[in-house]
Design a protein around this motif. Structure first.
Motif, PDB file in Angstrom:
ATOM      1  N   LEU A 190       0.835  -1.198   0.000  1.00 18.56           N
ATOM      2  CA  LEU A 190       0.000   0.000   0.000  1.00 18.56           C
ATOM      3  C   LEU A 190       0.869   1.246   0.000  1.00 18.56           C
ATOM      4  O   LEU A 190       0.391   2.334  -0.268  1.00 18.56           O
ATOM      5  N   ASP A 191       2.139   1.066   0.323  1.00 18.82           N
ATOM      6  CA  ASP A 191       3.064   2.180   0.360  1.00 18.82           C
ATOM      7  C   ASP A 191       4.432   1.609   0.030  1.00 18.82           C
ATOM      8  O   ASP A 191       4.632   0.400   0.148  1.00 18.82           O
ATOM      9  N   LYS A 192       5.358   2.461  -0.400  1.00 22.02           N
ATOM     10  CA  LYS A 192       6.674   1.957  -0.806  1.00 22.02           C
ATOM     11  C   LYS A 192       7.742   2.404   0.190  1.00 22.02           C
ATOM     12  O   LYS A 192       7.676   3.526   0.695  1.00 22.02           O
ATOM     13  N   GLU A 226       1.553  -0.308 -10.266  1.00 21.72           N
ATOM     14  CA  GLU A 226       0.204  -0.270  -9.689  1.00 21.72           C
ATOM     15  C   GLU A 226      -0.651  -1.481 -10.084  1.00 21.72           C
ATOM     16  O   GLU A 226      -1.321  -2.085  -9.244  1.00 21.72           O
ATOM     17  N   ALA A 227      -0.623  -1.844 -11.366  1.00 18.80           N
ATOM     18  CA  ALA A 227      -1.475  -2.939 -11.828  1.00 18.80           C
ATOM     19  C   ALA A 227      -1.012  -4.263 -11.234  1.00 18.80           C
ATOM     20  O   ALA A 227      -1.822  -5.078 -10.766  1.00 18.80           O
ATOM     21  N   ALA A 279      -2.024  -4.502  -7.662  1.00 17.26           N
ATOM     22  CA  ALA A 279      -3.426  -4.862  -7.486  1.00 17.26           C
ATOM     23  C   ALA A 279      -3.573  -6.374  -7.576  1.00 17.26           C
ATOM     24  O   ALA A 279      -4.269  -6.991  -6.758  1.00 17.26           O
ATOM     25  N   ARG A 280      -2.877  -6.968  -8.537  1.00 16.35           N
ATOM     26  CA  ARG A 280      -2.978  -8.428  -8.677  1.00 16.35           C
ATOM     27  C   ARG A 280      -2.381  -9.127  -7.460  1.00 16.35           C
ATOM     28  O   ARG A 280      -2.914 -10.108  -6.962  1.00 16.35           O
ATOM     29  N   ARG A 325      -2.234  -8.010  -4.431  1.00 16.46           N
ATOM     30  CA  ARG A 325      -3.130  -7.915  -3.275  1.00 16.46           C
ATOM     31  C   ARG A 325      -4.305  -8.866  -3.404  1.00 16.46           C
ATOM     32  O   ARG A 325      -4.770  -9.446  -2.423  1.00 16.46           O
ATOM     33  N   ARG A 326      -4.777  -9.026  -4.611  1.00 15.17           N
ATOM     34  CA  ARG A 326      -5.895  -9.942  -4.835  1.00 15.17           C
ATOM     35  C   ARG A 326      -5.527 -11.377  -4.554  1.00 15.17           C
ATOM     36  O   ARG A 326      -6.302 -12.132  -4.007  1.00 15.17           O
ATOM     37  N   PRO A 339     -13.368  -9.434  -3.441  1.00 16.58           N
ATOM     38  CA  PRO A 339     -12.039  -9.784  -3.969  1.00 16.58           C
ATOM     39  C   PRO A 339     -12.117 -10.783  -5.123  1.00 16.58           C
ATOM     40  O   PRO A 339     -11.375 -10.661  -6.093  1.00 16.58           O
ATOM     41  N   LEU A 349     -13.303  -8.887  -8.192  1.00 19.23           N
ATOM     42  CA  LEU A 349     -12.240  -8.065  -8.777  1.00 19.23           C
ATOM     43  C   LEU A 349     -11.237  -8.933  -9.514  1.00 19.23           C
ATOM     44  O   LEU A 349     -10.637  -8.516 -10.500  1.00 19.23           O
TER      45      LEU A 349
END
Ligand SMILES: Nc1ncnc2c1ncn2[C@@H]1O[C@H](COP(=O)(O)OP(=O)(O)O)[C@@H](O)[C@H]1O
Ligand SMILES: [Mg+2]
Lengths: 228, 794
Positions: A54-56, A74-75, A78-79, A81-82, A107, A110
């Motif tokens: 969520l943060d770097k 970013e993409a 997202a994967r 995290r899913r 989830p 998504l």
């Protein structure tokens, strides 16, 4: 056994103030239930955010399940995290306009999981966590403990190898807190790797196999408590 | 600083996004409203405004320079009734040749006679010229042209090879004279240089009178001046009333559509202001609760929040007045060409009234949610944002979730139902935008169709005139006979027939005859040959076939009360010829008082056409090169002393101006609608930043986020398109005949029915596109907000 989380020399600076994380090193093995303790402002949530992507970090490397999380776009994040993590928060973070079931389904939806399979999995989780009868209820109607169960079900929806929880009992009364504590112990017994941020020592004592303590962005104590 | 002041300042500073959005919205609303109000005001009697501003000449008089001295002419300024006069200026009527130019004019072409006036100064007590581009002609070889239908642009040259020394003039400026006093101006010294040896320039004198409201007054004024100069020395006098009539007709044509756009722009601005201001203040409800818990009274809270809205709104209003006035320059200059007048500017009171009204609207709009928040119990107010919002739209959300749609899409589609009032207002704003676009597109299509219809008055690829057309120069008496023998039509016809590329041709000629029941004489256009391939565009009925049938423009039917099928009687010297009206044609010349018929219909009248009015329209065989044909025909015609020309479809300046104005106004409505959506989505996104953070933590990708945000306005856009297009079409179908009415004609149904499927489909989707484009930037921001930050926003 290989580490599922590998954190090396991670430093995180915000615009002002001392670094939130200050050269942190940490390895977590699959199957562990790690409790992160520490006073408010010691960097616990920051650590969790690094792991969740969520943060770097300002410096250092964060590797989870073989992925360099700090280098993902970013993409890809997202994967990640899913598929690899589930998150549970202190204030539940359920979407108020969706029913419990629809929250749990998110989830999978998504991730594009076929509908039938997603619904079956949601039903199984709601049943397993004892909230099946609230499937059609909106979060506003549920008690804190019930809401947190919905949140846990949602986090587990895509069978992530790693469950992250930030103060999961922080907003609950003691009965509900005990409830969630038990749930986490159960999950870990069944092989779920858990990283748990808390300042609830009871929670740490009962559900963690290992406890670390943060102080000013560094690990000040690292204790193996139980071997499961 | 008071505690209240500090709260206001902190609020403006801290909620930067809301503040920026509010500034932007006010700026856009004020810009659009200044433009709209400016247009609405200037469309009230634009000619009179321009005429007053330029101190236009009531009478433009020309005197014979060989019969009267400049001193005698100047003395007429003291004739009783004259309140102001300018001149005398020396005048010449010359036929320039096309010189070097960048306007695509063929080098060496002979132009019609041009009235050139020698004037040292564009200003003066009468006919204070509007220099629209460039500068005034002060030096040798410089000329300023009338910007109305000027064939040339700045830097182009006109040559006079017939004059000694073959002088050449370079265009240095364009100017507009509301009374059309000349087509070109040069310095007095240059005018002397242009005067052929032995010739004497005429004198031009411009007058304003105490009484000039009616034709009778002007006639009396003219008589008073005539009496003051030697008999026969006044060669022409032009009254402003004629120009005024033509100009008010042109502007009357415009007013309906300008008003349509103006009103749409104003309504949209107000709606969007309402959405954004109440949204921004509403978003502050929780903070209001905190303030109250700290001991602020409800009244203080309300004042704090109204002030918080007014600060950015004031900044936006100031910026909006500036940008509105800047944008009004191109827009009003198009309106100016359209109205056929000069000197349109945004009235100063608009620059004061518009921001005042907009700020009042902001204050009132802010007051409603502020009062609601002020009345809210503190606990409730604090709880807002953390506890579930009201359950609006949950049923829809639930049902949409069951549909086999990707989750980001169904989440997005459900969003508007959470805030039905806001969504409805945005939908209304976009719908108004769609109405404007639909109307604007239809208007442009119709105008082009009408223009094409009007161009059909001169058919054929190549045209030949028996006499080089020379309209009477302004300021001269139109009745002045043009003395030059015309070529016999039969001789021209023989040459045309002999050309190998000729497929078919016919000729037209004009005559003026009496019509039973009508005073005076009416123009008849008599056709010789088969004209069926080159008929006018018909409004109703059909083109004439053979003897005894006639076609008339709408204006004729309106003036005479005749109908298709009626027979009218043409008369000449006691003879008469009945013709039956078989069709209504599209034509605006001479107020439509024209009769089109085969020349055989006139045989019994023995009313020959004027030889110099004869024109041939020639259609070429397929595959014939017009250029080569023209060269060959011109070679054949040279002994006759006339030339053929290709028939370039004329584009009326008015239609171009209308199209440009419609395009600009459509763009303005588009921008207002797009920005309105953008502002609303920004607010929506801000309110939902926490939910967005949660979704991203659950693995929503940037593309899914963008999809969700855009689909959140897609429904609104589609709805707006579905509502706006039919209304826009209805508006177009209603306004066009009104415009036609003002121009004195009916329009052919085909020119009004311009909304084909290929036009309608993009228009219906237009609302969707506006919404999507407006939502795109905030969707991008939403996709890239830091999730950790969003989740901290509790
Ligand atoms: N987004 C942020 N911007 C600035 N400072 C932050 C941000 N997030 C956390 N901090 C700061 O970093 C430090 C550690 O915060 P956090 O990790 O939230 O602590 P904990 O969860 O242990 O209470 C604190 O001093 C906090 O103020
Ligand atoms: Mg924390």
């Amino acid at each position: 056994m290989t580490a599922i989380i590998e954190i090396r020399d991670v430093r995180k600076r915000y615009d002002e103030g001392p670094p939130a994380l200050d050269g942190l090193n940490l390895q977590v093995r699959a199957g562990e239930a790690l409790a992160v303790l520490g006073p408010s402002g010691s960097g616990k949530s920051t650590l969790l955010n690094m792991i969740a992507g969520l943060d770097k970090p300002s410096e250092g490397a964060v590797t989870v399940d073989g992925l360099r999380v700090d280098r993902l776009g970013e993409a890809a994040l997202a994967r990640y995290r899913r598929e690899r993590i589930g998150m549970v928060f202190q204030f539940f973070n359920l979407l108020d306009d969706l029913t419990a079931e629809d929250n749990v389904l998110l989830p999978a939806q998504l991730a594009g999981v076929p509908r039938a399979r997603a619904r079956a999995r949601a039903a199984e989780l709601l049943d397993q966590l004892g909230i099946a009868r609230h499937a059609r209820a909106f979060p506003g109607r549920l008690s804190g403990g019930e809401r947190q169960r919905v949140a846990v079900a949602r986090a587990l929806m895509n069978r992530p190898p790693l469950l992250l929880a930030d103060e999961p009992t922080g907003a609950l009364d003691s009965a509900s807190a005990a409830d969630v504590r038990e749930l986490l112990v159960d999950l870990n017994r069944n092989g779920q790797t858990i990283l748990l941020v808390t300042h609830d020592t009871a929670l740490a004592a009962s559900s963690a196999t290992r406890t670390i303590e943060l102080m000013d962005g560094r690990i000040s104590r690292d204790v193996q408590t139980v071997t499961r | 600083m008071s505690a209240l002041g500090r709260v206001v300042r902190a609020g403006v500073g801290r909620r930067r996004v809301q503040t920026v959005v509010m500034t932007l919205t006010t700026m856009m609303a004020v810009t659009a409203s200044v433009l709209a109000a400016g247009l609405l005001v200037t469309s009230q009697a634009p000619f009179d405004h321009a005429f007053a501003k330029q101190k236009g000449a009531h009478l433009t008089v020309q005197y014979d320079g060989s019969r009267v001295t400049a001193g005698q002419v100047a003395a007429t300024a003291h004739v009783s009734g004259v309140t102001a006069a300018a001149g005398p200026f020396p005048v010449l009527s010359l036929r320039p040749h096309v010189g070097r130019n960048k306007s695509g004019m063929p080098l060496g072409d002979h132009l019609p006679p041009m009235t050139i006036v020698g004037r040292a100064d564009p200003g003066g007590p009468v006919d204070d010229l509007d220099l629209t581009t460039g500068r005034w002609a002060t030096g040798a070889g410089q000329v300023v042209l009338s910007d109305e239908n000027a064939p040339f642009g700045i830097g182009d040259r006109m040559d006079f090879p017939d004059l000694p020394g073959g002088p050449s003039l370079t265009v240095v400026g364009l100017a507009r004279s509301v009374g059309a006093s000349a087509e070109a101006w040069v310095s007095p010294a240059e005018l002397t240089a242009l005067t052929a040896p032995g010739a004497v320039p005429a004198h031009q004198m411009l007058y304003r009178f105490a009484g000039a409201g009616t034709d009778a007054q002007i006639t009396a004024d003219r008589a008073a001046i005539t009496a003051a100069v030697p008999p026969g020395s006044m060669t022409g006098a032009a009254s402003y009333l004629k120009i005024r009539l033509a100009a008010s007709r042109a502007s009357a044509t415009f007013v309906p559509f300008v008003i349509t756009f103006g009103v749409l722009g104003l309504v949209m601005s107000i709606l969007i202001i309402g959405v954004v201001v109440s949204g921004a203040v509403g978003a502050a409800t929780r903070r209001i609760g905190v303030l109250k818990s700290l001991g602020f009274t409800p009244a203080q809270v309300v004042r704090a929040y109204v002030a918080q809205a007014l600060i950015p709104a004031t900044v936006g209003a100031v910026l909006g007045v500036i940008s509105g006035n800047l944008l009004s320059i191109p827009v009003l200059s198009q309106a100016k060409s359209a109205y056929g007048t000069g000197g349109l500017t945004v009235a100063p009171w608009i620059d004061v009234a518009v921001p005042a009204v907009v700020l009042a609207a902001v204050a009132v709009t802010a007051l409603v949610p502020a009062l609601r928040a002020g009345r809210l119990r503190t606990v409730e107010a604090i709880a807002v944002g953390r506890t579930p919002r009201s359950g609006r739209g949950r049923a829809v959300r639930y049902l949409l979730g069951r549909l086999p749609l990707p989750r980001p899409v169904s989440l997005g589609l459900a969003t508007p139902f959470a805030r039905p009032a806001r969504s409805a207002t945005v939908a209304a704003a976009v719908a108004f935008g769609t109405i404007g676009i639909t109307f604007g597109v239809g208007l442009a299509l119709s105008l082009n169709a009408i223009q094409n219809g009007l161009n059909r008055r001169t058919p054929g690829t190549v045209v030949v005139s028996a006499f080089a057309f020379a309209p009477p120069a302004p300021g001269t008496d139109p009745a002045t006979p043009l003395v030059k023998p015309a070529v016999k039509p039969a001789a021209i016809a023989a040459k045309i027939s002999a050309q190998p590329g000729t497929r078919r041709y016919f000729s037209t000629g004009q005559t003026r005859v009496g019509v039973a029941g009508l005073a005076g004489r009416t123009t008849v256009i008599a056709y010789e040959g088969d004209s069926s391939w080159g008929s006018y565009q018909m409004v109703a009925g059909s083109w004439f076939h053979g003897r005894g049938q006639a076609v008339v423009p709408s204006g004729f039917l309106r003036t005479t009360g005749a109908h298709i099928g009626d027979t009218i009687t043409l008369t000449e010297g006691g003879r008469s010829a009945p013709v039956r009206i078989v069709g209504e044609a599209l034509d605006l010349r001479e107020e439509g008082m024209v009769i089109l018929t085969d020349d055989s219909s006139l045989t019994a009248l023995r009313a020959p056409v004027l030889p110099e009015s004869v024109e041939f329209a020639i259609d070429l065989k397929p595959g014939t090169d017009p250029r080569a044909y023209l060269d060959s025909l011109n070679a054949a015609l040279r002994p006759l002393g006339i030339t053929a020309a290709t028939n370039s479809g004329r584009l009326s300046g008015t239609v171009v101006a209308m199209d440009t104005l419609a395009a600009m106004l459509t763009l303005m409505l588009l921008a207002v609608a797009g920005l309105g959506v953008l502002d609303t989505v920004v607010l929506d996104t801000r309110e939902r930043v926490h939910d967005l953070g949660v979704l991203k933590a659950l693995g929503m990708s940037p593309r899914q986020t963008v999809t969700m945000v855009i689909t959140s306005v897609a429904g609104v856009g589609l709805l707006a398109g579905a509502l706006g297009v039919p209304v826009g079409v209805a508006l177009h179908d209603h306004v066009l005949p009104v415009m036609g009415d003002a121009a004195g004609t009916r329009f052919p149904a085909a020119d009004i029915a311009v909304y084909d499927l290929p036009v309608l489909i993009p228009l219906v989707l237009g609302g969707l596109v506006i919404a999507a484009v407006g939502a795109f930037p905030p969707a991008g921001w939403a996709a890239h907000t830091r999730t950790a930050t969003a989740l901290r926003t509790e």
